[in-house]
Design a protein around this motif. Structure first.
Motif, PDB file in Angstrom:
ATOM      1  N   ALA A  26      80.528   0.775 -41.505  1.00 59.32           N
ATOM      2  CA  ALA A  26      79.201   0.450 -41.130  1.00 59.32           C
ATOM      3  C   ALA A  26      78.859  -0.261 -39.945  1.00 59.32           C
ATOM      4  O   ALA A  26      80.008  -0.323 -39.175  1.00 59.32           O
ATOM      5  N   VAL A  27      77.875  -0.129 -39.423  1.00 60.88           N
ATOM      6  CA  VAL A  27      77.465  -0.897 -37.860  1.00 60.88           C
ATOM      7  C   VAL A  27      78.087  -2.237 -37.977  1.00 60.88           C
ATOM      8  O   VAL A  27      77.764  -3.264 -39.156  1.00 60.88           O
ATOM      9  N   GLY A  28      78.747  -2.736 -37.004  1.00 63.17           N
ATOM     10  CA  GLY A  28      79.538  -3.948 -36.999  1.00 63.17           C
ATOM     11  C   GLY A  28      81.034  -4.137 -37.327  1.00 63.17           C
ATOM     12  O   GLY A  28      81.450  -5.091 -37.106  1.00 63.17           O
ATOM     13  N   ASP A  29      81.346  -3.028 -38.229  1.00 63.10           N
ATOM     14  CA  ASP A  29      82.785  -2.999 -38.406  1.00 63.10           C
ATOM     15  C   ASP A  29      83.592  -2.961 -37.231  1.00 63.10           C
ATOM     16  O   ASP A  29      83.393  -2.163 -36.154  1.00 63.10           O
ATOM     17  N   VAL A  30      84.767  -3.512 -37.200  1.00 65.04           N
ATOM     18  CA  VAL A  30      85.623  -3.539 -36.124  1.00 65.04           C
ATOM     19  C   VAL A  30      86.951  -2.510 -36.814  1.00 65.04           C
ATOM     20  O   VAL A  30      87.308  -2.969 -37.540  1.00 65.04           O
ATOM     21  N   VAL A  31      87.130  -1.385 -36.198  1.00 63.37           N
ATOM     22  CA  VAL A  31      88.054  -0.572 -36.622  1.00 63.37           C
ATOM     23  C   VAL A  31      89.255  -0.223 -35.629  1.00 63.37           C
ATOM     24  O   VAL A  31      89.145  -0.527 -34.660  1.00 63.37           O
ATOM     25  N   VAL A  47      86.124  17.348 -44.993  1.00 62.81           N
ATOM     26  CA  VAL A  47      86.960  16.851 -43.721  1.00 62.81           C
ATOM     27  C   VAL A  47      86.818  15.457 -43.307  1.00 62.81           C
ATOM     28  O   VAL A  47      85.829  15.016 -43.383  1.00 62.81           O
ATOM     29  N   GLU A  48      87.902  14.856 -43.489  1.00 61.94           N
ATOM     30  CA  GLU A  48      87.770  13.168 -42.950  1.00 61.94           C
ATOM     31  C   GLU A  48      88.112  12.973 -41.575  1.00 61.94           C
ATOM     32  O   GLU A  48      89.183  13.671 -41.015  1.00 61.94           O
ATOM     33  N   MET A  49      87.096  12.262 -40.860  1.00 59.77           N
ATOM     34  CA  MET A  49      87.038  11.912 -39.420  1.00 59.77           C
ATOM     35  C   MET A  49      87.679  10.824 -39.337  1.00 59.77           C
ATOM     36  O   MET A  49      87.233   9.866 -40.101  1.00 59.77           O
ATOM     37  N   THR A  50      88.468  10.576 -38.319  1.00 59.51           N
ATOM     38  CA  THR A  50      88.927   9.452 -38.192  1.00 59.51           C
ATOM     39  C   THR A  50      88.662   8.996 -36.672  1.00 59.51           C
ATOM     40  O   THR A  50      88.348   9.688 -35.902  1.00 59.51           O
ATOM     41  N   SER A  51      88.583   7.646 -36.398  1.00 62.71           N
ATOM     42  CA  SER A  51      88.224   7.004 -35.181  1.00 62.71           C
ATOM     43  C   SER A  51      89.486   7.419 -33.980  1.00 62.71           C
ATOM     44  O   SER A  51      90.492   7.008 -34.166  1.00 62.71           O
ATOM     45  N   VAL A  57      81.998  -0.573 -34.352  1.00 60.67           N
ATOM     46  CA  VAL A  57      81.075   0.432 -34.503  1.00 60.67           C
ATOM     47  C   VAL A  57      79.652  -0.212 -34.190  1.00 60.67           C
ATOM     48  O   VAL A  57      79.361  -1.378 -34.801  1.00 60.67           O
ATOM     49  N   VAL A  58      79.009   0.445 -33.224  1.00 58.38           N
ATOM     50  CA  VAL A  58      77.585  -0.066 -33.001  1.00 58.38           C
ATOM     51  C   VAL A  58      76.564   0.977 -33.459  1.00 58.38           C
ATOM     52  O   VAL A  58      75.602   0.467 -33.442  1.00 58.38           O
ATOM     53  N   ARG A  59      76.611   2.161 -33.616  1.00 57.22           N
ATOM     54  CA  ARG A  59      75.815   3.067 -34.088  1.00 57.22           C
ATOM     55  C   ARG A  59      76.603   4.313 -34.906  1.00 57.22           C
ATOM     56  O   ARG A  59      77.726   4.516 -34.557  1.00 57.22           O
ATOM     57  N   ILE A  60      75.937   4.698 -35.965  1.00 61.58           N
ATOM     58  CA  ILE A  60      76.342   5.902 -36.713  1.00 61.58           C
ATOM     59  C   ILE A  60      75.315   6.865 -37.053  1.00 61.58           C
ATOM     60  O   ILE A  60      74.140   6.614 -36.802  1.00 61.58           O
TER      61      ILE A  60
END
Length: 431
Positions: A26-31, A47-51, A57-60
């Protein structure tokens, strides 16, 4: 600090867009780099998308259930340092194929989905200067932990909607959380304690997305476009069950036979006399293709919904090979390992509820096929035979057909041919 825009890569299937099935952030998460971001669904698979980077995360882009164009921004990150050029996205990893054969594609949405982020107004994926709006808060710590728990995207989304920490849900020995596990958790833990039997549960709204939406679209299109009719016949499977028991008793290292491989063998041996049953109808072109091979779809229930893996060239396999392939494909579908090729191209489908059975079924045709066969539950009942009352094992067999292609006489004649073969099972092994 710098910013990084991660664009949805070309997954290699020639598609223009994909559906967002579930967000893992979610927005605000640190990944961290390579952490799961989201599950997206094409016509063929989830399909799983990875960082590709570590950052905040600032926008989704959009909510679960929305479509996003290939090449548009899936997520934006705040990262340490400046990122001048976005690297070429890594190929996506197929994690859970989700096609109920020949799914109906949703209406295309060529415009990128809007991004949603912290503060300001909502902007488009192609306009990073527009001030985004705050739409979600960081995930609680407990929800970050649940990513380590085995569960399908639909189960994760449901647990998130209900505020359930998947790590607290008891599961079967394989450790995978299923919808039934969530139901049990709710039954005993709603409101922080035990809920007495008979008390009402809170209403639950479940968004129809991903595989569930594909199934809904496909079934609705099949019922809307195909004039179904269903024919049901009672078959005595006493001798077939005796044969199956004898084969299992002497099978050695071969897989244990259920009734399904024997039924498939009977289906394949009778098909050459009734080619109109093993066909696909392109109603737009006005062409019926009668297949020379039997590529048999096998309706399989999974945690995410109904999937139809395909037994290729079933007519060329013996009962032991069929038994092995049935187990392999069912396991691949339920664990999300079936490939796109294994989930498409069927020419005829068989659907069975196994021990649940039922007296009779009226299965829905797997479009663009023209027939679907449904064996029902085997029951032991008294019957008259040579003037004597004896016990017999009986099973109703259902077949639904497309009346534009298959006449009632053809369907009935085909089932009667199946009946003769099944009731004299020695013929299954005679060329």
């Amino acid at each position: 600090m710098g910013s990084y825009s991660f664009k949805l890569p070309d997954i290699g299937e020639g598609i223009a867009e994909a559906e967002i099935v579930a967000w893992h952030v979610a927005v605000g998460d640190v990944v961290e780099e390579d952490a799961p971001l989201a599950d997206v669904m094409t016509d063929k698979a989830t399909v799983e998308m990875t960082s590709p980077v570590a950052g905040k995360v600032v926008r989704i882009a959009g909510e679960a259930g929305e479509m996003i164009a290939i090449g548009s921004v899936l997520a934006e990150f705040e990262v340490e340092g400046d990122v001048a050029v976005e690297p070429e996205p890594a190929p996506a990893v197929e994690t859970a194929p989700n096609e109920a054969a020949q799914v109906v594609k949703p209406e295309p949405n060529p415009s990128p989905s809007p991004l949603r982020g912290e503060g300001g107004e909502r902007g488009s994926a192609g306009d990073s200067s527009a001030a985004p709006v705050s739409t979600s808060a960081p995930l609680p710590g407990g929800e970050r932990e649940e990513k380590r728990v085995l569960a399908s995207p639909a189960v994760r989304q449901r647990a998130k909607n209900l505020g359930i920490d998947l790590a607290q849900v008891k599961t079967a020995e394989d450790g995978r959380v299923r919808h039934a596990d969530l139901d049990a958790f709710l039954s005993y833990n709603a409101g922080g304690g035990y809920r007495p039997a008979g008390s009402a549960r809170a209403d639950e709204q479940v968004k129809v997305i991903g595989l569930r939406r594909r199934i809904a679209e496909n079934m609705a299109a099949a019922k809307r476009a195909i004039p179904h009719f269903t024919y049901v016949e009672e078959i005595d499977v006493t001798k077939l069950e005796e044969l199956r028991a004898d084969l299992n008793a002497t099978r050695g290292a071969k897989p244990k036979l259920t009734m399904l491989p024997l039924l498939i063998t009977a289906i394949c041996k009778t098909i050459p006399q009734f080619p109109m049953i093993n066909a696909r109808y392109d109603d737009e072109a006005g062409i019926v293709t009668r297949s020379g091979a039997v590529h048999l779809g096998m309706a399989t229930q999974t945690d995410g919904g109904l999937m139809v893996p395909v037994i290729r060239d079933a007519q060329d396999r013996n009962v032991w090979q069929l038994a092995t392939e049935i187990v392999r494909l069912a396991d691949a579908a339920r664990t999300g390992k079936a490939t796109s090729a294994e989930l498409s191209g069927s020419t005829l489908t068989i659907t069975s509820l196994g021990p649940l059975g039922g007296i009779a079924t009226t299965p829905v045709i797997n479009r663009p096929e023209v027939a679907i066969i449904g064996p029902n539950k085997v029951v032991e009942r008294p019957v008259f035979r040579d003037g004597q009352v004896v016990a017999a094992k009986l099973m109703n067999l259902s077949i639904s057909c497309d009346h534009r292609v298959v006449d009632g006489w053809d369907a009935a004649s085909y089932v009667q041919a199946l009946k003769r073969l099944i009731e004299t099972p020695a013929l299954l092994f005679v060329d």
